[in-house]
Scaffold this active site. Structure first.
Site, PDB file in Angstrom:
ATOM      1  N   ASN A  11     -39.967  12.574   9.516  1.00  0.00           N
ATOM      2  CA  ASN A  11     -39.630  14.004   9.493  1.00  0.00           C
ATOM      3  C   ASN A  11     -38.360  14.279   8.700  1.00  0.00           C
ATOM      4  O   ASN A  11     -38.114  15.416   8.308  1.00  0.00           O
ATOM      5  CB  ASN A  11     -39.475  14.539  10.914  1.00  0.00           C
ATOM      6  CG  ASN A  11     -40.795  14.540  11.659  1.00  0.00           C
ATOM      7  OD1 ASN A  11     -41.676  15.344  11.378  1.00  0.00           O
ATOM      8  ND2 ASN A  11     -40.952  13.612  12.586  1.00  0.00           N
ATOM      9  N   LYS A 128     -47.666  12.057  19.944  1.00  0.00           N
ATOM     10  CA  LYS A 128     -47.098  11.840  18.604  1.00  0.00           C
ATOM     11  C   LYS A 128     -47.412  13.041  17.707  1.00  0.00           C
ATOM     12  O   LYS A 128     -48.573  13.326  17.416  1.00  0.00           O
ATOM     13  CB  LYS A 128     -47.708  10.557  18.029  1.00  0.00           C
ATOM     14  CG  LYS A 128     -47.355  10.274  16.607  1.00  0.00           C
ATOM     15  CD  LYS A 128     -45.971   9.705  16.483  1.00  0.00           C
ATOM     16  CE  LYS A 128     -45.516   9.769  15.044  1.00  0.00           C
ATOM     17  NZ  LYS A 128     -44.100   9.482  14.912  1.00  0.00           N
ATOM     18  N   LYS A 209     -42.877   4.793  15.364  1.00  0.00           N
ATOM     19  CA  LYS A 209     -42.209   3.817  14.486  1.00  0.00           C
ATOM     20  C   LYS A 209     -40.896   3.284  15.078  1.00  0.00           C
ATOM     21  O   LYS A 209     -40.484   2.181  14.725  1.00  0.00           O
ATOM     22  CB  LYS A 209     -42.003   4.379  13.080  1.00  0.00           C
ATOM     23  CG  LYS A 209     -40.986   5.480  12.963  1.00  0.00           C
ATOM     24  CD  LYS A 209     -39.635   5.019  12.545  1.00  0.00           C
ATOM     25  CE  LYS A 209     -38.641   6.136  12.394  1.00  0.00           C
ATOM     26  NZ  LYS A 209     -38.630   7.230  13.357  1.00  0.00           N
TER      27      LYS A 209
HETATM   28  P1  ADP Z   1     -38.301  11.220  13.181  1.00  0.00           P
HETATM   29  O1  ADP Z   1     -39.307  11.579  12.164  1.00  0.00           O
HETATM   30  O2  ADP Z   1     -36.957  10.937  12.599  1.00  0.00           O
HETATM   31  O3  ADP Z   1     -38.774  10.120  14.106  1.00  0.00           O
HETATM   32  P2  ADP Z   1     -38.516  12.962  15.528  1.00  0.00           P
HETATM   33  O4  ADP Z   1     -39.044  14.360  15.483  1.00  0.00           O
HETATM   34  O5  ADP Z   1     -39.441  11.946  16.119  1.00  0.00           O
HETATM   35  O6  ADP Z   1     -38.080  12.567  14.053  1.00  0.00           O
HETATM   36  O7  ADP Z   1     -37.148  12.940  16.347  1.00  0.00           O
HETATM   37  C1  ADP Z   1     -36.013  13.710  15.919  1.00  0.00           C
HETATM   38  C2  ADP Z   1     -35.972  15.061  16.605  1.00  0.00           C
HETATM   39  O8  ADP Z   1     -35.714  14.906  18.006  1.00  0.00           O
HETATM   40  C3  ADP Z   1     -34.856  15.982  16.171  1.00  0.00           C
HETATM   41  O9  ADP Z   1     -35.182  16.715  15.010  1.00  0.00           O
HETATM   42  C4  ADP Z   1     -34.675  16.920  17.391  1.00  0.00           C
HETATM   43  O10 ADP Z   1     -35.348  18.133  17.166  1.00  0.00           O
HETATM   44  C5  ADP Z   1     -35.380  16.187  18.526  1.00  0.00           C
HETATM   45  N1  ADP Z   1     -34.607  16.007  19.756  1.00  0.00           N
HETATM   46  C6  ADP Z   1     -35.122  16.186  20.996  1.00  0.00           C
HETATM   47  N2  ADP Z   1     -34.232  15.909  21.944  1.00  0.00           N
HETATM   48  C7  ADP Z   1     -33.081  15.526  21.326  1.00  0.00           C
HETATM   49  C8  ADP Z   1     -31.800  15.086  21.783  1.00  0.00           C
HETATM   50  N3  ADP Z   1     -31.518  14.984  23.101  1.00  0.00           N
HETATM   51  N4  ADP Z   1     -30.850  14.779  20.876  1.00  0.00           N
HETATM   52  C9  ADP Z   1     -31.120  14.876  19.550  1.00  0.00           C
HETATM   53  N5  ADP Z   1     -32.331  15.274  19.043  1.00  0.00           N
HETATM   54  C10 ADP Z   1     -33.318  15.592  19.908  1.00  0.00           C
HETATM   55 MG    MG Z   2     -40.355  10.173  15.525  1.00  0.00          MG
END
Ligand code: ADP
Ligand code: MG
Length: 313
Positions: A11, A128, A209
């Site tokens: 993302n 996911k 991942k």
């Molecule tokens: P990636 O593609 O890097 O794995 P994810 O969507 O799986 O991205 O995880 C990152 C997202 O997690 C952030 O963009 C944020 O919106 C979300 N998030 C949820 N809870 C938290 C938290 N406690 N602290 C930081 N980010 C969080």
């Molecule tokens: Mg992720």
């Protein structure tokens, strides 16, 4: 020489609201890989892993727009495609960046299969996020049309969710270790790895991942796990007025926050779990931080650092 596993967020490579053109992807990946080359140039052995949520969803959406007589490809094949797609982007960017800095860097992209269980509870409860962001009405329509399960993403709006079974074993881990020990920068477990079951049959799912990266890091005996994403680190009360970013936290403390429900499944939850599992097993450190600040995260100057011992006493 220390070995570091660096996980790049899918993302963060294809951000919400971005067009996703090839030029845009090269630019984002170039910024990240420049920092990775600095880390490798600092004398570390590096394994790069990456997510694929937006990209695998893009492929599935593209398949759906084909004429009806053309077959739709399965989810495991789509995951394999993203390993080639992002593996090429990352490997080529690393070598180009290294070349411009006159640093020696040779990459190897490994199509990686990861074992999962058919009995994993995630098949009943998909978590996911993949592909595009939709309004509530669009999400409802897509759920009816394709039978997709749709959930609200922490970034806002709705996305398709698919089963994300726990990674149990990485088939190519021994080969990754060999290449890393020989000094190659290896790109592996892309998109969490291609899911296969205990009998080596393909499984239609997308493994997280971060969990796969943690398993790989433990299997090859890495010293550090660095997870890079699109936020600056781990926060308590994320998105609330009393939100608090964590800069350094012990694994026990982080586990306590995890139990209190600060980190939702499908996003920050698996990153925190991945870090906890790695630090507990190796007594090394894990970091979670921003993709755009990879070098600072590596140096402990940005992001959240997870350490084995309590820092209170
Ligand atoms: P990636 O593609 O890097 O794995 P994810 O969507 O799986 O991205 O995880 C990152 C997202 O997690 C952030 O963009 C944020 O919106 C979300 N998030 C949820 N809870 C938290 C938290 N406690 N602290 C930081 N980010 C969080
Ligand atoms: Mg992720």
């Amino acid at each position: 020489m220390e070995t570091i596993v660096i996980a790049l967020g899918g993302n963060a490579i294809l951000r919400k609201g971005a067009k996703g053109t090839p030029e845009e992807q090269w630019e984002t990946v170039r910024q990240a890989t420049r920092e990775i080359v600095r880390i490798a140039g600092n004398g570390a052995r590096v394994v790069v892993t990456h997510g694929n949520g937006p990209q695998v969803g893009y492929l599935i959406e593209a398949f759906e727009s084909l004429p009806p007589e053309k077959p739709r490809q399965s989810l495991d094949l789509a995951v394999a495609m993203t390993q080639g797609w992002l593996g090429y982007l990352i490997a080529h960017s690393i070598e180009r960046e290294a070349r411009s800095l006159k640093i020696e860097a040779k990459t190897a992209v490994i199509a990686t299969r990861v074992m999962v269980s058919r009995r994993d509870p995630s098949f009943q409860n998909p978590s996911k996020y993949i592909g595009s962001y939709y309004t509530k009405e669009e999400a409802k329509r897509l759920a009816e049309k394709y039978g997709w399960v749709m959930k609200r993403d922490p970034r806002g709006m709705y996305r398709r969710v698919v089963p994300s079974p726990k990674p149990l074993m990485i088939h190519e881990a021994d080969r990754v270790k060999k290449l890393v020990d020989e000094g190659y920068i290896v790109i592996a477990v892309g998109g969490g790895g291609i899911p296969v079951d205990e009998d080596m049959n393909p499984v239609e799912a997308v493994i997280d991942k971060d969990l796969a990266s943690s398993l790989l890091a433990r299997t090859i005996g890495a010293d550090k796990l660095i997870i890079l994403t699109d936020v600056k680190g781990v926060a308590l009360n994320y998105g609330e007025p009393n939100m608090k970013w964590l800069s350094k936290v012990s694994v026990d403390e982080l586990e306590e926050y995890y139990r209190e429900g600060h980190f939702p499944p499908g996003s920050m939850g698996p990153k925190v779990l991945a870090a906890i599992e790695f630090v507990r097993a190796t007594r090394g450190t894990a970091s979670i931080g921003s993709l755009s600040e990879a070098y600072k995260v590596y140096k402990g100057e940005s992001g959240t650092l997870i350490v084995p011992q309590s820092i209170k006493n």
